[in-house]
Scaffold this motif. Sequence first.
Motif, PDB file in Angstrom:
ATOM      1  N   LYS A 218       0.981  -1.189  -0.107  1.00 41.11           N
ATOM      2  CA  LYS A 218      -0.002   0.013  -0.188  1.00 41.11           C
ATOM      3  C   LYS A 218       0.957   1.199   0.120  1.00 41.11           C
ATOM      4  O   LYS A 218       0.723   2.109  -0.614  1.00 41.11           O
ATOM      5  CB  LYS A 218      -0.768  -0.087   1.259  1.00 41.11           C
ATOM      6  N   LYS A 219       1.857   1.270   0.787  1.00 45.93           N
ATOM      7  CA  LYS A 219       2.897   2.345   1.030  1.00 45.93           C
ATOM      8  C   LYS A 219       3.517   2.769  -0.243  1.00 45.93           C
ATOM      9  O   LYS A 219       3.630   3.940  -0.820  1.00 45.93           O
ATOM     10  CB  LYS A 219       3.847   2.143   1.943  1.00 45.93           C
ATOM     11  N   ASN A 220       3.880   1.769  -1.181  1.00 46.63           N
ATOM     12  CA  ASN A 220       4.624   1.923  -2.257  1.00 46.63           C
ATOM     13  C   ASN A 220       3.529   2.002  -3.645  1.00 46.63           C
ATOM     14  O   ASN A 220       4.033   1.946  -4.762  1.00 46.63           O
ATOM     15  CB  ASN A 220       5.563   0.770  -2.582  1.00 46.63           C
ATOM     16  N   LYS A 221       2.329   1.986  -3.351  1.00 46.66           N
ATOM     17  CA  LYS A 221       1.070   1.970  -4.224  1.00 46.66           C
ATOM     18  C   LYS A 221       1.270   0.819  -5.331  1.00 46.66           C
ATOM     19  O   LYS A 221       1.061   1.019  -6.677  1.00 46.66           O
ATOM     20  CB  LYS A 221       1.355   3.374  -5.055  1.00 46.66           C
ATOM     21  N   TYR A 222       1.716  -0.520  -4.921  1.00 42.55           N
ATOM     22  CA  TYR A 222       1.803  -1.341  -5.791  1.00 42.55           C
ATOM     23  C   TYR A 222       0.253  -1.766  -6.054  1.00 42.55           C
ATOM     24  O   TYR A 222      -0.621  -1.648  -5.459  1.00 42.55           O
ATOM     25  CB  TYR A 222       2.601  -2.623  -5.186  1.00 42.55           C
ATOM     26  N   ASN A 223       0.257  -2.496  -7.232  1.00 42.13           N
ATOM     27  CA  ASN A 223      -1.154  -3.252  -7.721  1.00 42.13           C
ATOM     28  C   ASN A 223      -1.179  -4.489  -6.848  1.00 42.13           C
ATOM     29  O   ASN A 223      -0.366  -5.498  -7.066  1.00 42.13           O
ATOM     30  CB  ASN A 223      -1.156  -3.612  -9.348  1.00 42.13           C
ATOM     31  N   VAL A 224      -1.893  -4.512  -5.850  1.00 39.07           N
ATOM     32  CA  VAL A 224      -2.079  -5.556  -4.939  1.00 39.07           C
ATOM     33  C   VAL A 224      -3.566  -6.080  -4.749  1.00 39.07           C
ATOM     34  O   VAL A 224      -4.484  -5.265  -4.624  1.00 39.07           O
ATOM     35  CB  VAL A 224      -1.434  -5.256  -3.619  1.00 39.07           C
ATOM     36  N   VAL A 225      -3.733  -7.362  -4.834  1.00 34.59           N
ATOM     37  CA  VAL A 225      -5.058  -7.973  -4.174  1.00 34.59           C
ATOM     38  C   VAL A 225      -5.043  -8.464  -2.834  1.00 34.59           C
ATOM     39  O   VAL A 225      -3.925  -9.244  -2.613  1.00 34.59           O
ATOM     40  CB  VAL A 225      -5.351  -9.059  -5.103  1.00 34.59           C
ATOM     41  N   ASN A 226      -5.520  -8.097  -1.911  1.00 30.46           N
ATOM     42  CA  ASN A 226      -5.501  -8.308  -0.337  1.00 30.46           C
ATOM     43  C   ASN A 226      -6.400  -9.525   0.005  1.00 30.46           C
ATOM     44  O   ASN A 226      -7.500  -9.103  -0.011  1.00 30.46           O
ATOM     45  CB  ASN A 226      -5.591  -7.196   0.537  1.00 30.46           C
TER      46      ASN A 226
END
Length: 237
Positions: free
Chosen positions: A52-60
């Motif tokens: 989140k901090k690095n604004k990655y494309n992530v599915v949590n």
Amino acid sequence: MKVLIIIPAYNEELNIENTVKKITNINKKSSDRIDYVVINDGSTDNTYEICKKNKYNVVNLICNLGIGGAVQTGYKYALYHNYDVAIQFDGDGQHDEKYIESLISEIKNGSDFVIGSRFVGELSKFKSTRIRRLGINILSFFIKICAKMKIYDPTSGFRAANREVINLFAKHYPVEYPEPESVVNLLKRGFIVKEIPVEMHERKFGTSSIKPLKSIYYMFSVSIAILIASICKEGKK
């Protein structure tokens, strides 16, 4: 081509930044469009916060599904967003990004599924433990007996899939022993599966969850799963 790198990650707070950096660097050099998605598999450390901090494309994922569920989530994402190729790339830093283009090339040349193998060619400096290598050889034997093809590195998580395989895996993907089981399922359905030599590295941080006694249990359990898969998955793609 439109390519998605699927990065399953469970408690990889010390590795995930370097792993994503590898992908963004290869994207700058590629003639194809290469995107990525991190699948945070219910990590109990700061993996998700770092993403989140690095604004990655992530599915949590709010709970841990295991490697099978995490990877299938990536395939569902690839199907929904209409990708031509999906590539599994471990979040622990063991996979080498310079072979991504080789995996894509084999898909372009007509393979349905490509495995980055530590045990074909002489590229890899990665050394498995003796007991793990024995287990891999046994799994290779069972796959050859059941699916009529020798797969030298059935547990490799560095793999590329075309559209047809993406569609299949998004709907049906093994949960407990996904790498060898999924290969058997593809071979029994008539998909073209190929191995290419790649180099892999030891993880820089963290430890593998597969210990010696667990390796023995894994070997026998997967062998049974392969036999069951070979019986139940007969048919064409």
